[in-house]
Design a protein around this motif. Structure first.
Motif, PDB file in Angstrom:
ATOM      1  N   UNK A 528      -7.043  -5.343   1.384  1.00 43.58           N
ATOM      2  CA  UNK A 528      -6.943  -6.623   0.695  1.00 43.58           C
ATOM      3  C   UNK A 528      -5.554  -7.249   0.838  1.00 43.58           C
ATOM      4  N   UNK A 529      -4.589  -6.421   1.256  1.00 42.34           N
ATOM      5  CA  UNK A 529      -3.218  -6.920   1.408  1.00 42.34           C
ATOM      6  C   UNK A 529      -2.969  -7.268   2.869  1.00 42.34           C
ATOM      7  N   UNK A 530      -2.416  -8.423   3.116  1.00 42.16           N
ATOM      8  CA  UNK A 530      -2.107  -8.826   4.481  1.00 42.16           C
ATOM      9  C   UNK A 530      -0.746  -8.302   4.939  1.00 42.16           C
ATOM     10  N   UNK A 531       0.081  -7.821   3.996  1.00 38.66           N
ATOM     11  CA  UNK A 531       1.441  -7.395   4.338  1.00 38.66           C
ATOM     12  C   UNK A 531       1.583  -5.881   4.421  1.00 38.66           C
ATOM     13  N   UNK A 532       0.801  -5.146   3.618  1.00 41.45           N
ATOM     14  CA  UNK A 532       0.973  -3.698   3.541  1.00 41.45           C
ATOM     15  C   UNK A 532      -0.123  -2.982   4.310  1.00 41.45           C
ATOM     16  N   UNK A 533       0.297  -1.947   5.039  1.00 43.56           N
ATOM     17  CA  UNK A 533      -0.651  -1.103   5.765  1.00 43.56           C
ATOM     18  C   UNK A 533      -0.956   0.178   4.996  1.00 43.56           C
ATOM     19  N   UNK A 534       0.042   0.693   4.249  1.00 36.69           N
ATOM     20  CA  UNK A 534      -0.154   1.911   3.486  1.00 36.69           C
ATOM     21  C   UNK A 534       0.967   2.137   2.491  1.00 36.69           C
ATOM     22  N   UNK A 535       0.621   2.725   1.343  1.00 39.92           N
ATOM     23  CA  UNK A 535       1.613   3.076   0.323  1.00 39.92           C
ATOM     24  C   UNK A 535       1.279   4.475  -0.184  1.00 39.92           C
ATOM     25  N   UNK A 536       2.268   5.354  -0.202  1.00 38.77           N
ATOM     26  CA  UNK A 536       2.049   6.720  -0.686  1.00 38.77           C
ATOM     27  C   UNK A 536       3.200   7.144  -1.583  1.00 38.77           C
ATOM     28  N   UNK A 537       2.867   8.025  -2.533  1.00 36.80           N
ATOM     29  CA  UNK A 537       3.841   8.555  -3.480  1.00 36.80           C
ATOM     30  C   UNK A 537       3.829  10.078  -3.349  1.00 36.80           C
ATOM     31  N   UNK A 538       5.018  10.679  -3.302  1.00 33.90           N
ATOM     32  CA  UNK A 538       5.101  12.132  -3.095  1.00 33.90           C
ATOM     33  C   UNK A 538       6.097  12.755  -4.052  1.00 33.90           C
ATOM     34  N   UNK A 539       5.721  13.893  -4.602  1.00 29.63           N
ATOM     35  CA  UNK A 539       6.625  14.738  -5.375  1.00 29.63           C
ATOM     36  C   UNK A 539       6.968  15.926  -4.488  1.00 29.63           C
ATOM     37  N   UNK A 540       8.258  16.093  -4.188  1.00 28.51           N
ATOM     38  CA  UNK A 540       8.701  17.083  -3.204  1.00 28.51           C
ATOM     39  C   UNK A 540       9.655  18.066  -3.861  1.00 28.51           C
ATOM     40  N   UNK A 541       9.374  19.346  -3.701  1.00 26.02           N
ATOM     41  CA  UNK A 541      10.276  20.396  -4.166  1.00 26.02           C
ATOM     42  C   UNK A 541      10.653  21.297  -3.014  1.00 26.02           C
ATOM     43  N   UNK A 542      11.918  21.653  -2.914  1.00 28.26           N
ATOM     44  CA  UNK A 542      12.378  22.505  -1.818  1.00 28.26           C
ATOM     45  C   UNK A 542      13.221  23.651  -2.357  1.00 28.26           C
ATOM     46  N   UNK A 543      13.221  24.762  -1.624  1.00 28.16           N
ATOM     47  CA  UNK A 543      13.961  25.967  -1.997  1.00 28.16           C
ATOM     48  C   UNK A 543      13.611  26.395  -3.423  1.00 28.16           C
ATOM     49  N   UNK A 544      12.315  26.510  -3.677  1.00 28.83           N
ATOM     50  CA  UNK A 544      11.839  26.685  -5.043  1.00 28.83           C
ATOM     51  C   UNK A 544      11.855  28.130  -5.527  1.00 28.83           C
ATOM     52  N   UNK A 545      11.657  29.096  -4.617  1.00 28.68           N
ATOM     53  CA  UNK A 545      11.472  30.471  -5.078  1.00 28.68           C
ATOM     54  C   UNK A 545      11.809  31.436  -3.957  1.00 28.68           C
ATOM     55  N   UNK A 546      12.704  32.396  -4.236  1.00 30.57           N
ATOM     56  CA  UNK A 546      12.960  33.496  -3.305  1.00 30.57           C
ATOM     57  C   UNK A 546      11.970  34.600  -3.656  1.00 30.57           C
ATOM     58  N   UNK A 547      10.940  34.741  -2.859  1.00 27.42           N
ATOM     59  CA  UNK A 547       9.869  35.690  -3.161  1.00 27.42           C
ATOM     60  C   UNK A 547      10.344  37.119  -2.946  1.00 27.42           C
ATOM     61  N   UNK A 548      11.088  37.353  -1.879  1.00 25.00           N
ATOM     62  CA  UNK A 548      11.581  38.701  -1.574  1.00 25.00           C
ATOM     63  C   UNK A 548      12.857  38.601  -0.757  1.00 25.00           C
ATOM     64  N   UNK A 549      13.760  39.571  -0.961  1.00 23.78           N
ATOM     65  CA  UNK A 549      14.996  39.654  -0.189  1.00 23.78           C
ATOM     66  C   UNK A 549      15.584  41.041  -0.358  1.00 23.78           C
ATOM     67  N   UNK A 550      16.555  41.392   0.492  1.00 25.41           N
ATOM     68  CA  UNK A 550      17.225  42.691   0.419  1.00 25.41           C
ATOM     69  C   UNK A 550      18.626  42.605  -0.164  1.00 25.41           C
ATOM     70  N   UNK A 551      19.301  41.475   0.009  1.00 26.16           N
ATOM     71  CA  UNK A 551      20.667  41.319  -0.494  1.00 26.16           C
ATOM     72  C   UNK A 551      20.649  41.180  -2.009  1.00 26.16           C
ATOM     73  N   UNK A 552      21.341  42.067  -2.755  1.00 30.76           N
ATOM     74  CA  UNK A 552      21.316  41.982  -4.219  1.00 30.76           C
ATOM     75  C   UNK A 552      22.103  40.784  -4.750  1.00 30.76           C
ATOM     76  N   UNK A 553      21.559  40.136  -5.774  1.00 32.29           N
ATOM     77  CA  UNK A 553      22.269  39.152  -6.584  1.00 32.29           C
ATOM     78  C   UNK A 553      22.749  37.915  -5.815  1.00 32.29           C
ATOM     79  N   UNK A 554      22.202  37.644  -4.641  1.00 36.75           N
ATOM     80  CA  UNK A 554      22.636  36.469  -3.894  1.00 36.75           C
ATOM     81  C   UNK A 554      21.560  36.071  -2.894  1.00 36.75           C
ATOM     82  N   UNK A 555      21.577  34.809  -2.538  1.00 32.94           N
ATOM     83  CA  UNK A 555      20.675  34.276  -1.517  1.00 32.94           C
ATOM     84  C   UNK A 555      21.252  34.602  -0.143  1.00 32.94           C
TER      85      UNK A 555
END
Length: 587
Positions: A528-555
């Motif tokens: 219905x819009x002559x100017x817009x082809x698409x509009x999207x909204x995103x919620x983005x999270x990064x580096x959310x969880x260290x599931x497993x590692x060997x180094x103690x107490x640090x990333x």
């Protein structure tokens, strides 16, 4: 950018791009501050003020001509052009000396002592690039591509400032021969390329370095690194082969590739005797080899009009080796770090070897313990105890699409192998900071109790009851260690009584790297819009969880350093979890 289509075959294009940024960085220090100038970290209880001003600009100018021609079974594309890149980086830094005259007035003019001349740096780089390429196709199956580029760089000596690097590749789209519904794309490719690289700025001709004045006398000295007026460009030679397939109506696909890169005439700051007046000298030397595999798998576990589940798996393995360095040089130290470890390029080893002290082992691989009950260590710190290069890296991305409006995806990222030295553990274990230094010993008592109260511990290892060190003509006789040592002064756990290798950890990790939830406005609304082809909204999270590692107490990814200086961790702050909101509008 401007395009001129001369006719259906010839096109000319001109393009200009400009990138710039400027910033002012100020540091204000009140009395009692414990940080040095811009994070150097030396104790400082004097107030102060500092300013750093930096201006950066880069421009790129391109002129390009293209020719396209299609015959019955043959297609030909030819491109030729020139690129002019100019870069300028201008920095000025100045600070007060001896504190501020009037507290809390942060101004360079409020300096208690006469100021040293400001630090100034100006780097200008220009590169002229001339390039040409062609692409030849035959019966929509066979393709041959080639290119060549000549660069002229201002960072190289005037008599040797140009370098040429070609590339050629061939591919066969064999799926064109197979008339079947199960195969959509099948492609084999093979390529060879050379890539040139110029020298760092101001590495060819010697200049003086200015130091703060001594009284009223200006001071100048040669820098710590000797420049080289005969430097030439680096060259990387690469081969790559791959197989790509998409099958079952694009429900399954993969891309498999193998590569091998050899870099020669590397520009290295080679360590030299300080008797020369320098600590390092730029040279062309050495060869580095990288070879490995990369695999990408694509699959649609569910493919329905109202619900779709796509899976992408990637895996990569790289093996590198320092083939050679300068004549007579077997090791190039890249960094000497606190704790006694160093990062090195060592002939015959992967790049980034971590060297330090190690345990002493007997012929059976048991750790040797001295008469005092503590581990013996190697007498030198040039033992390879790890390497910064991982064995492999990989990731799994799942994307769920609900209709055409909603989607949800999450990425699991992982690394296996690679080494990291923890200075935090080196210090923390030796000062009793970590809970690993508090436990119940084999007698059922707190390990920190005195020996008379049943404390202490017995280290796991063997001792030579014949004392081979004192009687080297005899044969060592190994028995399990039974000497109990103190646990209340923490030395047994930390740097004082352990080699560097005791604090080397695998840099393994498994992380929830990213989660994305998106909603797109219905296409009916967009129609219905002559100017817009698409509009999207995103919620983005990064580096959310260290599931497993060997180094103690640090990333493991938060080790201090970048570039060559990796594999060393100290005083790392907790990793940052990022959550953001994104709006994408298409016109």
């Amino acid at each position: 950018m401007a395009n001129w289509k001369i006719n259906k075959h010839f096109t000319l294009m001109g393009r200009f791009g400009f990138d710039t940024y400027s910033y002012l960085l100020e540091e204000r220090k009140a009395i009692g501050s414990a940080s040095g100038e811009f994070g150097v970290g030396r104790p400082n209880v004097t107030s102060g003020y500092a300013r750093r001003v930096q201006n950066f600009t880069e421009s790129n100018t391109d002129f390009m001509g293209t020719y396209k021609q299609n015959w019955k079974n043959v297609s030909l594309n030819i491109l030729a052009g020139v690129n002019i890149r100019k870069q300028r980086d201008d920095m000025t830094y100045s600070s007060t000396q001896g504190g501020l005259i009037v507290p809390d007035i942060y101004s360079l003019g409020n300096s208690h002592d006469p100021q040293s001349p400001p630090q100034e740096r100006l780097s200008t780089i220009g590169v002229y690039g001339y390039y040409a390429s062609f692409s030849l196709g035959f019966v929509n199956q066979f393709y041959l591509d080639g290119s060549v580029r000549l660069d002229q760089s201002s960072t190289l000596p005037v008599d040797n400032d140009t370098y040429v690097y070609p590339a050629i590749s061939a591919s066969w789209l064999f799926s064109e021969l197979i008339n079947s519904d199960w195969l959509q794309i099948g492609k084999i490719r093979l390529g060879y390329a050379q890539v040139g690289n110029d020298a760092p700025f101001a590495s060819t001709y010697d200049t003086y370095t200015q130091f703060p004045v001594f009284g009223v006398t200006p001071l100048f000295s040669v820098p710590s690194t000797k420049n080289n007026s005969e430097l030439k460009s680096e060259t990387t030679k690469s081969i790559e082969a791959g197989l790509e397939m998409t099958m079952f109506k694009k429900r399954l696909g993969f891309d498999l590739s193998y590569y091998k890169n050899n870099t020669v005439d590397q520009i290295l700051p080679l360590a030299v005797s300080t008797a020369t007046g320098y600590s390092y000298e730029y040279i062309n030397a050495g060869e580095m080899q990288n070879a490995g595999w990369e695999v990408t798998l694509l699959g649609a576990a569910v493919a329905h009009q109202k619900f779709r589940w796509d899976i992408t798996v990637n895996w990569a393995r790289n093996r590198n080796e320092v083939v050679s360095l300068a004549e007579g040089v077997d090791n190039l130290q890249l960094a000497a770090l606190q704790g006694g470890v160093s990062i090195n390029a060592r002939v015959g080893e992967p790049y980034g070897a971590i060297q330090g002290t190690d345990f002493v082992y007997n012929e059976n691989g048991d750790k040797v313990i001295g008469a005092d009950g503590y581990y013996k260590r190697t007498s030198t710190s040039d033992v390879v105890i790890g390497n910064i290069t991982p064995d492999w890296t990989g990731g799994i991305n799942n994307k769920f699409s609900i209709g055409h409006d909603w989607s949800f995806s999450f990425l699991i990222d992982m690394q296996h192998g690679g080494s990291i030295f923890s200075l935090d553990q080196w210090y923390g274990m030796g000062t009793g900071l970590y809970p690993e230094t508090v436990f119940t010993n084999d007698l059922g008592n707190p390990v920190r109790n005195s020996l008379s109260d049943g404390g202490g511990l017995i280290l796991d290892g063997v001792v030579d009851v014949q004392d081979y060190d004192a009687h080297p003509n005899g044969n060592p006789v190994w028995e399990k260690n039974t000497t109990r040592v103190h646990g209340d002064d923490y030395r047994v756990f930390g740097w004082s009584k352990n080699p560097n290798s005791a604090f080397i950890y695998d840099a393994n990790y498994v992380k929830l790297r990213e989660v994305v939830i998106s909603y797109s406005l219905p296409q009916k609304l967009m129609n219905k819009s002559k100017a817009l082809y698409g509009v999207s909204f995103s919620l983005v999270g990064s580096n959310l969880w260290i599931i497993a590692k060997d180094l103690p107490y640090a990333d493991p990814e938060s080790s201090q350093g970048a570039g060559n200086v990796q594999g060393w961790q100290s005083g790392v702050m907790p990793s940052t979890r990022n959550i953001g909101f994104n709006i994408k509008v298409q016109f």
